[in-house]
Structures are given as structure tokens and as C-alpha cells.
Design an enzyme around this catalytic site. Structure first.
Site, PDB file in Angstrom:
ATOM      1  N   SER A 158       0.818  -1.216   0.000  1.00 35.21           N
ATOM      2  CA  SER A 158       0.000   0.000   0.000  1.00 35.21           C
ATOM      3  C   SER A 158       0.849   1.262   0.000  1.00 35.21           C
ATOM      4  O   SER A 158       0.368   2.342  -0.334  1.00 35.21           O
ATOM      5  CB  SER A 158      -0.916   0.001   1.232  1.00 35.21           C
ATOM      6  OG  SER A 158      -0.140  -0.040   2.420  1.00 35.21           O
ATOM      7  N   LYS A 159       2.128   1.135   0.387  1.00 40.73           N
ATOM      8  CA  LYS A 159       2.988   2.309   0.497  1.00 40.73           C
ATOM      9  C   LYS A 159       3.336   2.930  -0.856  1.00 40.73           C
ATOM     10  O   LYS A 159       3.800   4.068  -0.914  1.00 40.73           O
ATOM     11  CB  LYS A 159       4.263   1.956   1.259  1.00 40.73           C
ATOM     12  CG  LYS A 159       4.012   1.514   2.698  1.00 40.73           C
ATOM     13  CD  LYS A 159       3.368   2.598   3.530  1.00 40.73           C
ATOM     14  CE  LYS A 159       3.277   2.195   4.996  1.00 40.73           C
ATOM     15  NZ  LYS A 159       2.683   3.250   5.838  1.00 40.73           N
ATOM     16  N   ASP A 160       3.097   2.200  -1.953  1.00 39.43           N
ATOM     17  CA  ASP A 160       3.279   2.805  -3.280  1.00 39.43           C
ATOM     18  C   ASP A 160       2.433   4.066  -3.406  1.00 39.43           C
ATOM     19  O   ASP A 160       2.841   5.049  -4.032  1.00 39.43           O
ATOM     20  CB  ASP A 160       2.832   1.828  -4.370  1.00 39.43           C
ATOM     21  CG  ASP A 160       3.831   0.722  -4.626  1.00 39.43           C
ATOM     22  OD1 ASP A 160       4.856   0.661  -3.910  1.00 39.43           O
ATOM     23  OD2 ASP A 160       3.592  -0.094  -5.535  1.00 39.43           O
ATOM     24  N   THR A 207       7.594   1.322   2.792  1.00 37.47           N
ATOM     25  CA  THR A 207       7.648   2.685   2.264  1.00 37.47           C
ATOM     26  C   THR A 207       8.983   2.921   1.569  1.00 37.47           C
ATOM     27  O   THR A 207       9.046   3.557   0.509  1.00 37.47           O
ATOM     28  CB  THR A 207       7.446   3.721   3.379  1.00 37.47           C
ATOM     29  OG1 THR A 207       6.212   3.455   4.046  1.00 37.47           O
ATOM     30  CG2 THR A 207       7.406   5.134   2.819  1.00 37.47           C
TER      31      THR A 207
END
Length: 346
Positions: free
Chosen positions: A47-49, A79
Site C-alpha cells: 500500500s505504500k506505493d 515505504t
């Protein structure tokens, strides 16, 4: 040529629009309908994209980031990978301060993506000069032409999920979502997603997942920072020994704490029941759903969305390693047999 016939200009065009997948076997005896937002379908496998691209592009728009500059960040691994990936495409240098709790797999991935990595001791106070927070600040001060992402205290962390994850879930559930369950580390994912969803329907219940050894749950309930809550734990990217301003506690209805051991076994269970090879934090999120079901939280008509943040490949030397599980004391007489699935033919 962009998005035509599934041909993309670069990997950054693949960020977002991750699938919502129904959970079946692992929740077969639960009340309600359960769906996983599977974030490992992002090109950087987490999800850090979303926040890496959003924060960097905002810095470019403001003119504070130019080609050849250096991006510095504090990270448990995901991240950092996303920032390194974006930096490669956009032409930036990347320096990362990483917690020693991060798996060797994650650290190796960061180096492979061209980042300069500083591994910092995990079990020191946030204000200790050796902590990855303080090391990142020092590197930023020492590095000319650098910006510090500072995801724990960056409102753009929330904004990225408000603009992408929240709307995606609302559309994918056709507005029928009743519960959102998500782990809280920096708090950006749960806060941004919750902000959008509660604007659409304030009755949606938002449940955060915290770790034993973290201060987040107690702070949510009392608004007091209690150092006595802090002790070492193994789950990466979940919980904190400080209070991130990227967490909007007013948007979260309650927190559930999960243990290292149960979260590890549940991550393995997701692979063996749902065919979802997702990470340690995903196991923690699913473990929280198990506990909530036992408490009678859900009704048969509920539509529960759980966010699975990353991919299992980043934990091969941890929760998916029988040796590591054994070393942690996570195998007992009940579940040890399930680990012995390799037979060597002589």
C-alpha cells in the site's frame, strides 16, 4: 501510449486500483461477508506505493524536489521500497533509515532497488540519536538538496489514501461496506481511507489493529501517551512507540490488539486456506477479525473490508520460515506438525 491495450509507460502507472477479493474458507463460520483489499497488487507489492508517489509528486509540484535531488525516509521496509522504486523512475537518489526489526528480505530488497540503507536499532526510544527517526533527520540535515518524507508526521500520507484507497473501496462495495478493519502504523492508510468512507456514510465502523507493546490503542482511548505500554514486539509496520500525527484518532472507532504469535499463524493460514500469500501485518489484520467475530461484532448482513498491506515474499526469513517460527517459540505440539511438509527423497 498510456494504458492502451494494457501497455503502460512505466511501473508507476500501475499504482492503485487494487482488487477487492472475497474471503471464503478462513471465515466460513463467521457472521457477515468479508472482503480483502489486497495491496500487494501494487507494483511495489504494498500500500505504500500510494503515499510514495503522492508525496513525491506533491513535492515536485511545489518545486522543492528536482531531478538529481535526494529523498530520505524512515521506514520499516515497505515505504522505503516504494520510495526507491519511484526514485528510480523519476531520477532521484534515495537514502533510507530502517529499523533493525525489518526482515533481512526487506533490507536486501531496498539495496537491490538502489537505496543507501542505514539499519538502526529497533528497541531504543524514538528520541534516541540511534533511532531511525533521528538518523533520518540527521541525514536530511547533512545532505544538500534532500527532502525528508517523514511519513509519520506528513498529512499527505492521509491524503494519498483519501484520494485513492477510500474511493476504490466505496466503489468496489457499491457503497455497502459496514466495517473497515486496518492495521495502524503511521496511521495514514486507516485515517485517509476512513475519512473518505465516513464522508459517504458516517455509520461505517472503522476498527484499527494495534500490537501488544505499542502505545496506539491506549492513546486512542485515553489521549495519554503511556511509556509503560512500550516493550519489544515482532510484527513490522504495525503499532508505534510514539504518536504519529498522520493518525486521525477521531476517525477510528476502536482498536484491537493482536499478538505476534497469533498474527504469524494467521498469515500462514491465509496462504493455506485462501491462497493469499500476504505479509505479517495482513495476518495481524485477519487475526483482529477473528477476535472481533468471537466478540460478536458482526451480523450476517455486514460487509467487512480488511486491508492486507503487503506481500508474503517480504517475510520469507520470518513468519514463513519454520526455523524462525521455532526460534520464537511459535510452534507447539498442536501446530508444529503442520510445518513439517517437506520430505526429502533419498
Amino acid at each position: 501510449m498510456k494504458h492502451r491495450n494494457q501497455v503502460f509507460d512505466n511501473v508507476l502507472d500501475l499504482i492503485g486500483k487494487t482488487p477487492l477479493i472475497k474471503l471464503n474458507k478462513i471465515v466460513s463460520n463467521f457472521k457477515g461477508n468479508f472482503y480483502a483489499k489486497v495491496e500487494c497488487f501494487n507494483p511495489g507489492h504494498s500500500s505504500k506505493d500510494r503515499i510514495a508517489l503522492h508525496i513525491i509528486e506533491q513535492a515536485e509540484k511545489q518545486g522543492i524536489l528536482k531531478p538529481g535531488d535526494t529523498i530520505i525516509e524512515t521506514t520499516s521496509g515497505n515505504t522505503g521500497f516504494s520510495i526507491a522504486m519511484v526514485s528510480i523512475i523519476k531520477g532521484y537518489q534515495c537514502i533510507l533509515a530502517v529499523s533493525s526489526k525489518s526482515s533481512p528480505d526487506k533490507i536486501d530488497m531496498l539495496k537491490t532497488m538502489g537505496a543507501k540503507v542505514y539499519v538502526c536499532p529497533a528497541h531504543v526510544a524514538a528520541e534516541d540519536p540511534r533511532s531511525y527517526y533521528e538518523v533520518a533527520k540527521r541525514l536530511h540535515q547533512e545532505t544538500k538538496g534532500s527532502i525528508y518524507i517523514n511519513q509519520y508526521f506528513n498529512e499527505l500520507n492521509i491524503d494519498a489514501h483519501y484520494k485513492s484507497t477510500g474511493p476504490e473501496i466505496w466503489k468496489q462495495t457499491e457503497g455497502k461496506i459496514t466495517h473497515l478493519v486496518a492495521c495502524s502504523g503511521t496511521g495514514g492508510t486507516i485515517s485517509g481511507t476512513a475519512k473518505y468512507l465516513k464522508e459517504q456514510n458516517p455509520n461505517i465502523k472503522v476498527i484499527g489493529v494495534d500490537a501488544f507493546g505499542s502505545v496506539i490503542k491506549k492513546y486512542h482511548e485515553t489521549r495519554e501517551f503511556d511509556e509503560k505500554e512500550i516493550y519489544p514486539y515482532r510484527i513490522e509496520g504495525l503499532g508505534k512507540n510514539l504518536i504519529p500525527t498522520a493518525t486521525n484518532f477521531d476517525l477510528i472507532d476502536e482498536f484491537v490488539k493482536v499478538t505476534d504469535e497469533e498474527s504469524a499463524h494467521t498469515a500462514r493460514e491465509l496462504a493455506s486456506t485462501e491462497g493469499m500469500f500476504v505479509g505479517y501485518t495482513s495476518g495481524a489484520a485477519m487475526q483482529a477479525i477473528k477476535q472481533l467475530d468471537e466478540q460478536g461484532e458482526f451480523k450476517a448482513t455486514d460487509n467487512v473490508v480488511v486491508i492486507f498491506p503487503d506481500h508474503g515474499s517480504r517475510y520469507m526469513s520470518k513468519v514463513f520460515s519454520d526455523k524462525w517460527m521455532q526460534e520464537q517459540g511459535f510452534f507447539d505440539s498442536v501446530n508444529e506438525a503442520s510445518a513439517q511438509k517437506i520430505q526429502y527423497v533419498k
